[in-house]
Scaffold this active site. Structure first.
Site, PDB file in Angstrom:
ATOM      1  CG  ASP A   1      23.144  34.443  90.892  1.00  0.00           C
ATOM      2  OD1 ASP A   1      22.724  35.383  91.107  1.00  0.00           O
ATOM      3  OD2 ASP A   1      22.779  33.518  90.355  1.00  0.00           O
TER       4      ASP A   1
ATOM      5  CG  ASP B   1      20.607  35.441  86.447  1.00  0.00           C
ATOM      6  OD1 ASP B   1      20.266  36.645  86.991  1.00  0.00           O
ATOM      7  OD2 ASP B   1      20.662  34.539  87.043  1.00  0.00           O
TER       8      ASP B   1
END
Lengths: 304, 1054
Positions: free
Chosen positions: B413, B752
């Site tokens: 990320d 996620d």
């Protein structure tokens, strides 16, 4: 390096590989190398082991055990053993079971006995004649380095010629004390100082023996229970002095040494029933333990 | 499992049709993105084709049955409900925008659609897991041995009730089996609470309007079509289409990871349901405002339901470590059974007794199996997990630690992981120059231009520091205000140190806060001594420049000419290209008719044009300190770092450059386009081909087929995925896995979690991560810092190396455990070792030293070499086994045998007497003579035998200590490596004490078949061998170091 060993890399490619000419992932040269390595490796290892063991065995005397008496495992209390040994197919049994009427059967027991007694009948055979053997008596004990022979005639009735009387259902059982290096028995040689639990028959026998012959490890055999005693009937001991003569002790691993044996003959045991018999050796430093089978021995007799 | 999956199928929102669903039963679902999805479900990597057991195949097959249903969840959620007009919506759900659903219909809908709750998708039954630990792996063969041993005991017991050897063996085996089984199960059990945290997010009750009546309804009873009223502080009870909004703001962070509250409105703002402003999702929080919405999906059909199902349904890839261990267990098991059977058959053909060979077979089996190996591996991993937790890396799945060491790709990320998740002013433009404020060499300006810019920035702001924070460093102070104002305020406080004073000096008279229509914010201030009012304004650069007529340059105010305007636009582009958010600042002395008494109003009854431009400030979420170094370390270690972010491509690329994900020498297509001043599509294909780095926005990715994505993933060394959706993240992970990569993925949002679960290593963020993502992850970074991942990789590599050492140590003792059995059979000696002694070695004395090897420090900089290739570098390779068995194991055997024979000789049985003594030895004979013609009773012989076993056992322990020392290093000399491992000292001490205890402790030793033995007699023969092992291995390692590619390396380096 033209060919690199691919042992772990291609571990699954076993066998001969035509493409690169390898066997089990290695070519001939690689196999030769690894074989050479392991040959040298193991060769050196073997040499080292040999050197090592040789050095260590130098610390040991070939004739005198390192650990004796109290220092040893077997200690000072000798085991008592009997012959014939029950046969191999029933290895852990202590039952002597024979048929006096069946020759092939009792001959097995006789042969068993003879296998053990052979060295008594042909003394010095095993020791290649280098031993210094002489006849001993209570008055003439052996000198250092000498060993006493054993007069098989003392066993009288219990001789191979008479099939140890197995054919007459009056079998002879031989008793012997385990050899313990350096062990000196302390005899019950005072008729007035005999242990309580000693059988009366033996007490009387000791009193009847000449004083110089009382330096003996005495032997007694009895049926274990009153019934057994009854079934067992009379017992005779050979030699006449009922035990192992003291002049055989101590055992010092001298060449040609023969353990003294006592033959016990059960004259009229009852046939068709298992009789429990216990034999004991008597000396002040022999303790009786059935569990360890020291000082005494137990066996059963069954005659068909 | 199939049944459970079938349910959401019926509920799937994409084809919602009340008529169909209420009357008809079947609904046909056609995946919208089917070309993209092709083949994904079977994306298993054929890395270990040979290691798959039959059971493995079977499980795969059953999984395929559900793969189709799984695919539905793999797609991005698709609904048109946000694009419907309110009337259409009303019609579709048979509801009323004012009255809600009729009560009676709501009840029917509830029956039809089920309760609005997340179902637990069938997970592996805990009982099965327990069974697996109890009977899987080596346990199976040990249970076999136990059964055999019980049989042997019962046979033997009927004949000899006093012989209890087999009983003790059975007890010991049983204890070992249950102990190791329970140990493993407990570790696994902690891992099994995934769905629970999804449930935790579900709100309890909601305000529902049904039949025009407002009521509190339990959330489970909400059905599609229900009219829900939302207020600040509520949790959204289902997926809603907003039909009424009073500045409704929701926090979508648990779904998208975006931390800023999102405004909800009535009309669709985007085609994508995730992006549109008129949907609110199940389980998100309402921050402020209020509104109403129509339920469009409940339970599993909601977005979060999709994600939950997808996450639980995704099988995490079996870790490489588990596969290696499986392979190794198989090898050892087959090997043990083969060797044992072969020798047993040989024994039978030599005329040995059946029962004896039966017991003998058990012994060989037990001796050939490293019972404690799995426990050791588990313990090593647990220890490592603990160590990592101390370094801000919480390990949820132990096996992941080692997998981390093999990682080739990290999909990271951006926000919060690579960056600080804190907007910061990074550049200021004044005096005709761009200044890097964050640079340590930055010096404050002195010109009027600079001072005016600062004044403007300080005044035109609604952000304030909270009270009583004087002692706290500026960057850490709490601020009331939004992210960019906070950033500006902190920057100003740092640079000028007197924001408070300035604000006091210029009291605020009037202000207009930022709104999206004006795209600026202004305020009007009056300094008591001045005869004019000061208007300060900040906002979107283009809008601000448009309102300016003059510009401040250094000390002078100059008219803003067109050329100057062009220059400013270029500056703007330059800052924009750095991925920074730019704010422009301007001020104006209001004409004298505007006094403090003037009634300023929102209607803008004062001039807002003809302003004086004073400068730009650009903001960025700066990279975390240490990330650049960490990324460089990764690259050195052969690991590619891929950025996967929801952010804009430009911002993403800028950060990627800053942290080194895209290296300075590599151009992207965008770079080329910029240099040439052409658009991206004009770049010639040859140049595109030459690019090693690439930024791929999500909208481009959506157009790709799975094959194209795989190609991209293989082609580019440096990749940045921007504007990606959660499902795309999963696709990226799968694309990498398909090419055989081991992928670590970081993530924080609920969205996620599928990618985290699918990844070989899922890494969740401890601070900003949602509980769900943490549950789906293998690791949780407590400090959200990318650098911690790199530390984890380092630990993973160390543990891999150390596990090899542990295994080498443990395997070695197999040879000295097996050889005595063979000698016993072939040479007819008394017993040299007993099965119980073998077990005590394997599960007792070897255990702690074996585990202590996990504490060994790394031998060299393990981050300088590429990740291991599982195809070539196995945990337990043939080289390791051969080296252990043929070299060290053999040395140990000889040493221990020397001790055994010497001990026996000491007590009277020279080695030549021991050969073929067996029949006599175990006979009832009371007088077996030794080499000195002394006669031994049966009891005494058994005592001596126990002493011999004790001697062999103790000697083996001594050689194992030596083995442990040499296992400390694989390449370095022990002198170079040092002896810093305190645990090993304890372990070795434990080994010595335990072995002494079992041999010398009265009563215990008899039960275990030992007997006290003269220590000196044991040590003398074996010590030279122990030293030899040490010297031999030092020489071997020396040769390996001198000749790093030589024969010894190729044949003995494991």
């Amino acid at each position: 390096m033209t060919a690199s060993p691919k042992f772990s890399k291609k571990g699954h490619r076993w066998g001969y590989n035509k493409e690169d000419g390898t066997y089990y992932g290695r070519d001939k040269r690689s196999w030769a190398k690894i074989s050479l390595f392991y040959m040298v490796f193991y060769g050196m290892l073997a040499a080292l082991v040999a050197i090592c063991m040789w050095v260590f065995f130098q610390t040991l005397d070939p004739r005198i055990p390192k650990w004796q008496m109290e220092g040893s495992i077997i200690g000072t209390n000798p085991g008592l053993g009997f012959r014939p040994m029950p046969t191999d197919d029933n290895a852990e049994s202590t039952l002597i079971w024979f048929e006096g009427s069946n020759k092939t059967n009792y001959v097995k027991w006789v042969d068993n006995l003879m296998g053990y007694l052979d060295k008594y009948y042909t003394p010095g055979k095993t020791e290649k004649g280098t031993a210094s053997i002489r006849r001993c008596s209570y008055t003439h004990p052996p000198q250092r380095g000498q060993v006493c022979d054993f007069d098989v005639r003392l066993w009288e009735e219990c001789s191979p010629d008479k099939f140890f009387n197995y054919h007459r259902n009056a079998p002879c059982i031989f008793l012997k004390l385990n050899r313990i290096y350096g062990w000196i028995p302390q005899f019950y040689n005072d008729p007035n100082d005999l242990p309580e639990e000693m059988p009366d028959q033996l007490k009387q026998h000791i009193r009847s023996v000449k004083p110089e012959e009382r330096d003996t490890i005495w032997i007694s055999c009895e049926g274990e229970n009153p019934a057994d005693i009854e079934y067992l009937g009379p017992i005779r001991y050979f030699p006449k002095v009922q035990g192992f003569p003291g002049y055989y002790y101590p055992f010092e691993n001298t060449e040609g040494y023969l353990s003294p044996l006592v033959a016990v003959q059960f004259e009229r045991p009852l046939a068709g029933i298992v009789i429990n018999i216990e034999c004991k050796a008597w000396a002040k430093n022999v303790k009786h333990s059935r569990a360890d089978r020291t000082g005494s021995v137990h066996f059963e007799l069954l005659i068909d | 499992m199939g049944k459970k999956y079938s349910k959401p199928k019926d509920q799937h929102r994409s084809s919602f049709n009340p008529d169909d669903t209420l009357e008809g039963e079947t609904i046909n679902i056609t995946p919208r993105h089917s070309p993209v999805q092709d083949g994904r479900s079977t994306a298993s990597r054929p890395l270990y084709p040979k290691s798959k057991s039959k059971a493995f195949h079977f499980r795969r097959a059953s999984k395929k049955a559900t793969a189709k249903t799984m695919d539905i969840y793999r797609q991005e959620i698709s609904t048109n409900d946000h694009k419907l007009s309110l009337e259409e919506l009303e019609f579709k759900y048979r509801t009323s925008l004012t009255e809600g659903l009729p009560r009676e219909l709501a009840a029917r809908m509830l029956v039809k659609y089920g309760r609005n709750e997340l179902e637990a998708v069938a997970t592996r039954s805990m009982f099965l897991v327990f069974l697996n630990y109890m009977f899987g792996g080596f346990a199976a063969i040990l249970w076999g041995s136990l059964a055999l041993s019980v049989i042997a005991f019962s046979i033997n017991y009927t004949i000899h009730p006093d012989q209890l050897d087999e009983m003790y063996l059975s007890i010991v085996l049983f204890v070992i089996l249950v102990g190791t089984g329970v140990f493993g199960f407990i570790q696994e059990y902690k891992n099994s609470k995934l769905i629970d945290s999804f449930k935790k997010m579900v709100p309890k009750t909601a305000t529902v309007i049904r039949g025009g009546v407002l009521s509190n309804v339990s959330v489970e009873e909400i059905v599609p079509g229900d009219l829900i009223r939302l207020e600040g502080g509520d949790v959204v009870p289902a997926d809603l289409r907003i039909i009424e909004s009073h500045s409704l703001k929701v926090d979508n962070s648990s779904i998208t990871g975006e931390s800023e509250p999102q405004t909800r409105c009535v009309n669709a703002t985007d085609d994508n349901p995730l992006e549109t402003g008129n949907l609110a999702f199940f389980s998100t929080n309402v921050i402020e405002g209020g509104g109403k919405g129509i339920v469009i999906a409940t339970g599993q059909a909601t977005l979060i339901g999709h994600i939950a199902t997808l996450t639980s349904g995704l099988a995490p890839e079996s870790t490489p470590m588990k596969q290696e261990v499986k392979r190794f267990i198989k090898f050892i098991t087959i090997y043990a059974i083969c060797v044992s059977s072969l020798v047993t058959i040989l024994g039978l053909s030599m005329g040995k007794e059946g029962f004896e060979m039966f017991i003998y077979f058990i012994g060989l089996l037990v001796a050939n199996i490293p019972e404690a190996l799995l426990v050791t591996i588990t313990a090593c991993l647990t220890l490592m997990a603990k160590r990592m937790s101390n370094k801000n890396c919480m390990v949820r799945n132990m096996h992941a630690v080692e997998t981390l060491g093999q990682t080739n790709v990290i999909c990271s990320d951006k926000t919060g992981t690579l960056t600080q998740n804190r907007m910061t002013v990074s550049h200021m433009y004044y005096d005709n120059n761009i200044f890097d404020v964050l640079s340590p060499t930055y010096v404050n300006g002195t010109t009027y231009n600079y001072l005016y810019l600062c004044r403007c920035a300080i005044l035109c702001s609604r952000a304030t520091f909270k009270e009583a924070q004087r002692t706290i460093p500026v960057m850490q102070r709490a601020v009331l205000g939004d992210a960019s104002e906070t950033a500006v305020l902190k920057c100003m406080e740092l640079l000028t140190r007197n924001t408070k004073k300035t604000r006091k000096e210029f009291p605020k008279i009037f202000e207009i806060p930022f709104n999206s229509a004006n795209k600026y914010q202004l305020s009007i201030h009056k300094r008591p001594n001045d005869d004019y009012l000061l208007l300060v304004l900040k906002g979107a650069p283009e809008r601000v420049i448009d309102r300016c007529s003059s510009v401040m340059i250094e000390e002078h105010e100059l008219p803003l000419l067109d050329s100057e305007r062009k220059r400013l636009v270029n500056i703007l582009m330059e800052l924009g290209y750095m991925g920074e958010r730019v704010l422009a600042f301007a001020d104006l002395k209001l004409p004298s008719e505007y006094t403090a008494d003037y009634e300023f109003s929102d209607m803008i009854n004062f001039p807002v044009t003809g302003l004086r431009f004073v400068g730009f400030m650009s903001l960025i979420d700066p990279p975390r300190p240490g990330v650049r170094e960490a990324v460089a370390k990764c690259k050195r270690a052969g690991i590619s770092v891929v950025m996967v972010t929801g952010d804009h491509p430009v911002t993403a690329m800028s950060i990627a450059r800053k942290v080194g994900i895209i290296s300075p020498e590599n151009d992207t297509v965008q770079d080329i386009a910029k240099r040439r001043k052409i658009s991206v599509s004009q770049v010639i294909p040859q140049e595109v081909q030459a690019c090693k780095a690439c930024v791929i926005p999500g909208y481009d990715m959506r157009k790709m087929t799975a094959g194209e994505l795989d190609e991209i993933v293989q082609r580019y060394e440096e990749l940045v995925f921007a504007r990606t959706s959660p499902q795309q993240k999963l696709q990226i992970v799968e694309a990498y896995q398909k090419t055989g990569k081991i992928v670590a993925v970081t993530g924080d949002g609920v969205n996620d979690s599928p990618a985290l679960k699918k990844a070989d290593i899922g890494i969740a963020m401890g601070i900003c991560g949602s509980d769900v993502s943490k549950d789906a992850a293998d690791l949780v970074l407590l400090d959200d810092n990318f650098a911690s991942i790199v530390m984890g990789i380092e630990e993973g590599r160390i543990i891999y190396d150390n596990l090899k050492k542990s295994i080498a140590y443990i395997l070695t003792s197999n040879i000295p455990e097996v050889v005595p059995f063979v000698i016993y059979l072939m040479l007819g000696t008394p017993r040299i070792i007993t099965v119980i002694a073998v077990l005590i070695l394997d599960v007792g004395t070897d255990l702690w030293p074996g585990i202590s090897l996990a504490y060994e420090p790394a031998e060299s900089d393990i981050m300088d070499r590429p990740p291991r290739d599982p195809k070539f570098d196995n945990l337990v390779g043939m080289k390791l086994i051969l080296f252990c068995y043929l070299n060290i194991g053999t040395l140990q055997t000889f040493g221990s045998l020397a001790s055994y024979f010497f001990t026996m000789a000491e007590y009277g049985f020279l080695w030549d007497r021991l050969i073929n003594i067996q029949d006599e030895w175990y006979s009832e004979s009371n007088a077996i003579y030794d080499s000195y013609n002394v006669e031994w009773t049966h009891e005494d012989r058994m005592t001596l035998e126990r002493m011999g076993v004790s001697a062999y056992f103790l000697a083996l322990v001594v050689t194992q200590i030596s083995d442990c020392l040499i296992s400390k290093t694989r390449r370095l000399s022990l002198a170079q490596h040092g002896f810093t491992n305190g645990v090993m000292i304890k372990g070795l001490l434990f080994e010595v004490l335990l072995s002494a205890f079992v041999v010398y402790c009265p009563y215990i030793n008899v039960k275990l078949g030992f007997h006290p033995v003269n220590c000196y007699v044991v040590m003398c023969p074996v010590l030279p061998f122990a030293v030899l092992i040490f010297i031999y291995d030092e020489i071997r390692k020396y040769i390996i170091r001198q000749n790093p590619d030589g024969w010894f390396y190729r044949n003995t380096y494991y």
